[in-house]
Motif scaffolding. Structure first.
Motif, PDB file in Angstrom:
ATOM      1  N   ALA A 198      -8.120  -2.407  11.336  1.00 25.91           N
ATOM      2  CA  ALA A 198      -6.534  -2.668  11.367  1.00 25.91           C
ATOM      3  C   ALA A 198      -6.010  -2.828   9.920  1.00 25.91           C
ATOM      4  O   ALA A 198      -5.198  -1.913   9.458  1.00 25.91           O
ATOM      5  CB  ALA A 198      -6.348  -3.809  12.224  1.00 25.91           C
ATOM      6  N   TRP A 199      -6.926  -3.612   9.055  1.00 27.22           N
ATOM      7  CA  TRP A 199      -6.352  -3.486   7.685  1.00 27.22           C
ATOM      8  C   TRP A 199      -6.649  -2.349   6.921  1.00 27.22           C
ATOM      9  O   TRP A 199      -5.662  -1.911   6.208  1.00 27.22           O
ATOM     10  CB  TRP A 199      -7.045  -4.781   6.867  1.00 27.22           C
TER      11      TRP A 199
ATOM     12  N   ASP B  92      -6.629   0.761   8.064  1.00 29.08           N
ATOM     13  CA  ASP B  92      -5.205   1.746   8.533  1.00 29.08           C
ATOM     14  C   ASP B  92      -4.051   1.116   7.925  1.00 29.08           C
ATOM     15  O   ASP B  92      -3.419   2.031   7.473  1.00 29.08           O
ATOM     16  CB  ASP B  92      -5.300   1.525  10.116  1.00 29.08           C
ATOM     17  N   ARG B  93      -3.941   0.027   7.796  1.00 29.24           N
ATOM     18  CA  ARG B  93      -2.519  -0.366   7.056  1.00 29.24           C
ATOM     19  C   ARG B  93      -2.494  -0.068   5.458  1.00 29.24           C
ATOM     20  O   ARG B  93      -1.415   0.374   5.088  1.00 29.24           O
ATOM     21  CB  ARG B  93      -2.431  -1.883   7.331  1.00 29.24           C
TER      22      ARG B  93
ATOM     23  N   ALA C  62      -1.990   3.771   5.259  1.00 29.91           N
ATOM     24  CA  ALA C  62      -0.952   4.058   5.672  1.00 29.91           C
ATOM     25  C   ALA C  62       0.029   3.761   4.361  1.00 29.91           C
ATOM     26  O   ALA C  62       1.140   4.580   3.822  1.00 29.91           O
ATOM     27  CB  ALA C  62      -0.364   3.431   6.779  1.00 29.91           C
ATOM     28  N   THR C  63      -0.164   2.546   3.882  1.00 23.79           N
ATOM     29  CA  THR C  63       0.605   2.191   2.763  1.00 23.79           C
ATOM     30  C   THR C  63       0.660   3.112   1.349  1.00 23.79           C
ATOM     31  O   THR C  63       1.636   3.385   0.914  1.00 23.79           O
ATOM     32  CB  THR C  63       0.246   0.720   2.233  1.00 23.79           C
TER      33      THR C  63
ATOM     34  N   ASP D  67       4.713  -6.285   0.890  1.00 22.74           N
ATOM     35  CA  ASP D  67       4.666  -5.933   2.329  1.00 22.74           C
ATOM     36  C   ASP D  67       3.287  -6.478   2.710  1.00 22.74           C
ATOM     37  O   ASP D  67       3.128  -6.843   3.935  1.00 22.74           O
ATOM     38  CB  ASP D  67       4.498  -4.456   2.589  1.00 22.74           C
ATOM     39  N   LEU D  68       2.150  -6.494   1.930  1.00 21.02           N
ATOM     40  CA  LEU D  68       0.961  -6.908   2.258  1.00 21.02           C
ATOM     41  C   LEU D  68       0.474  -8.316   1.589  1.00 21.02           C
ATOM     42  O   LEU D  68      -0.584  -8.880   1.961  1.00 21.02           O
ATOM     43  CB  LEU D  68      -0.236  -5.993   1.842  1.00 21.02           C
TER      44      LEU D  68
END
Length: 257
Positions: free
Chosen positions: A132-133, A135-136, A139-140, A202-203
Motif C-alpha cells: 500500500a505504501w 503504491d502511494r 503514484a506520488t 502529503d506523506l
C-alpha cells in the motif's frame, strides 16, 4: 546572541539532531576543522535546506548526521538513538531502516528495473515492501508507467524520481538529499523539488537537503546556513529572494572578517 547559540538540539523530539558536533580531518599542518561545535535539530514533518559556501561544512554535516561519516566530538542522533553508541551492524540497520538517501548521481543499478531499484533496500533487508505504501510512493512520483524500465531507458529526471522513491520505500524517519537537482535541467529539478515538498506535506516525511541554489532552498520550510564549520543563520519560510539576500550578506561578512 549568535545564530549558533539560538540553535538547540533535543534528541527526544527531533527527527535528527546534533549536539556539540565537531569533525576534524587530518593532523598537524594538514588539520582541517570541517565542523566546530554544531548544535542543530531537524523537526519531524519539516523540509529543511542546508546552505553555505563551498567548504562551509554543509555536506559534512549531513554525512555525519546520516551516519555516513564518523564524528570527532559531540553527538549525532536519529530520533532518540545516538549514532556514536552503535556498532557497525547496528549503524547499518539504522541507515537501512530509518534513513532514506538521495544523491546527485542517482546511484541506480543499471541492470535492475525501476521497480527493482525502488524495492532494493527492502529486498536486501530480507523483507517485502509494504504494498500500500509502495503504491502511494509510486503514484506520488508519477512512475506507474515506468516501473519496468531500466535506468538507461529513463531521463535524468525520471532516474532521480526512482532514487527518491527508493529513499521512501522503507518509510524512513528522515530523508537526506545531497544536491538532488545538481545533475538535472531546471524543469526536471523543479519536479524533484516539488516532489520532495509533497513528501513532507502529503506523506508526512522529514527531508533535509544540502543545496547551493536559492531557488531550490525556497521549496523548504527552513534554511540553515553554515560558514567555516559553524551555523551562522537560520531562516524560516524562505523565498528565493530572501535566501539570496542572506547568502550575499554572509559572503560580504566573510570577506570583511
Amino acid at each position: 546572541m549568535s545564530a549558533q547559540a539560538r540553535v538547540t538540539a533535543d534528541p527526544q523530539t527531533a527527527a535528527a539532531s546534533a549536539v556539540g558536533l565537531s569533525k576534524v580531518y587530518g593532523e598537524g599542518d594538514t588539520r582541517v576543522i570541517a565542523l566546530n561545535n554544531v548544535g542543530v535539530e531537524f523537526a519531524r514533518g519539516q523540509f529543511t535546506a542546508i546552505m553555505g559556501p563551498s567548504g562551509s561544512g554543509k555536506s559534512t554535516l549531513m554525512h555525519c548526521m546520516a551516519g555516513l561519516d564518523s564524528i570527532t566530538a559531540g553527538s549525532a542522533w536519529i530520533g532518540d538513538t545516538e549514532l556514536g553508541r552503535l556498532n557497525d551492524k547496528q549503524l547499518t540497520r539504522v541507515r537501512r531502516d530509518r534513513i532514506g538517501f538521495v544523491f546527485q548521481s542517482f546511484n541506480l543499478l543499471a541492470t535492475l528495473t525501476a521497480l527493482e531499484n525502488i524495492t532494493l533496500p527492502t529486498a536486501i533487508a530480507g523483507r517485502g515492501p509494504d504494498r500500500a505504501w509502495l503504491d502511494r510512493v509510486v503514484a506520488t512520483v508519477g512512475l506507474a508507467d515506468r516501473l519496468g524500465h531500466r535506468p538507461s531507458q529513463l531521463s535524468g529526471g525520471q532516474q532521480q524520481r526512482v532514487a527518491c522513491a527508493r529513499a521512501l520505500a522503507s518509510k524512513p524517519e528522515i530523508i537526506f538529499a545531497d544536491e538532488p537537482t545538481g545533475n538535472l535541467d531546471s524543469r526536471s529539478g523543479s519536479e524533484i523539488l516539488a516532489f520532495l515538498r509533497d513528501c513532507v506535506r502529503d506523506l508526512g516525511q522529514t527531508v533535509v537537503m544540502v543545496t547551493h541554489d536559492p531557488v531550490a532552498a525556497s521549496y523548504a520550510d527552513r534554511v540553515v546556513f553554515l560558514a567555516d564549520g559553524h551555523i551562522v543563520d537560520d531562516l524560516r519560510a524562505p523565498t528565493a529572494a530572501t535566501v539570496l539576500d542572506r547568502m550575499r550578506r554572509l559572503d560580504t561578512q566573510s570577506r570583511t572578517n
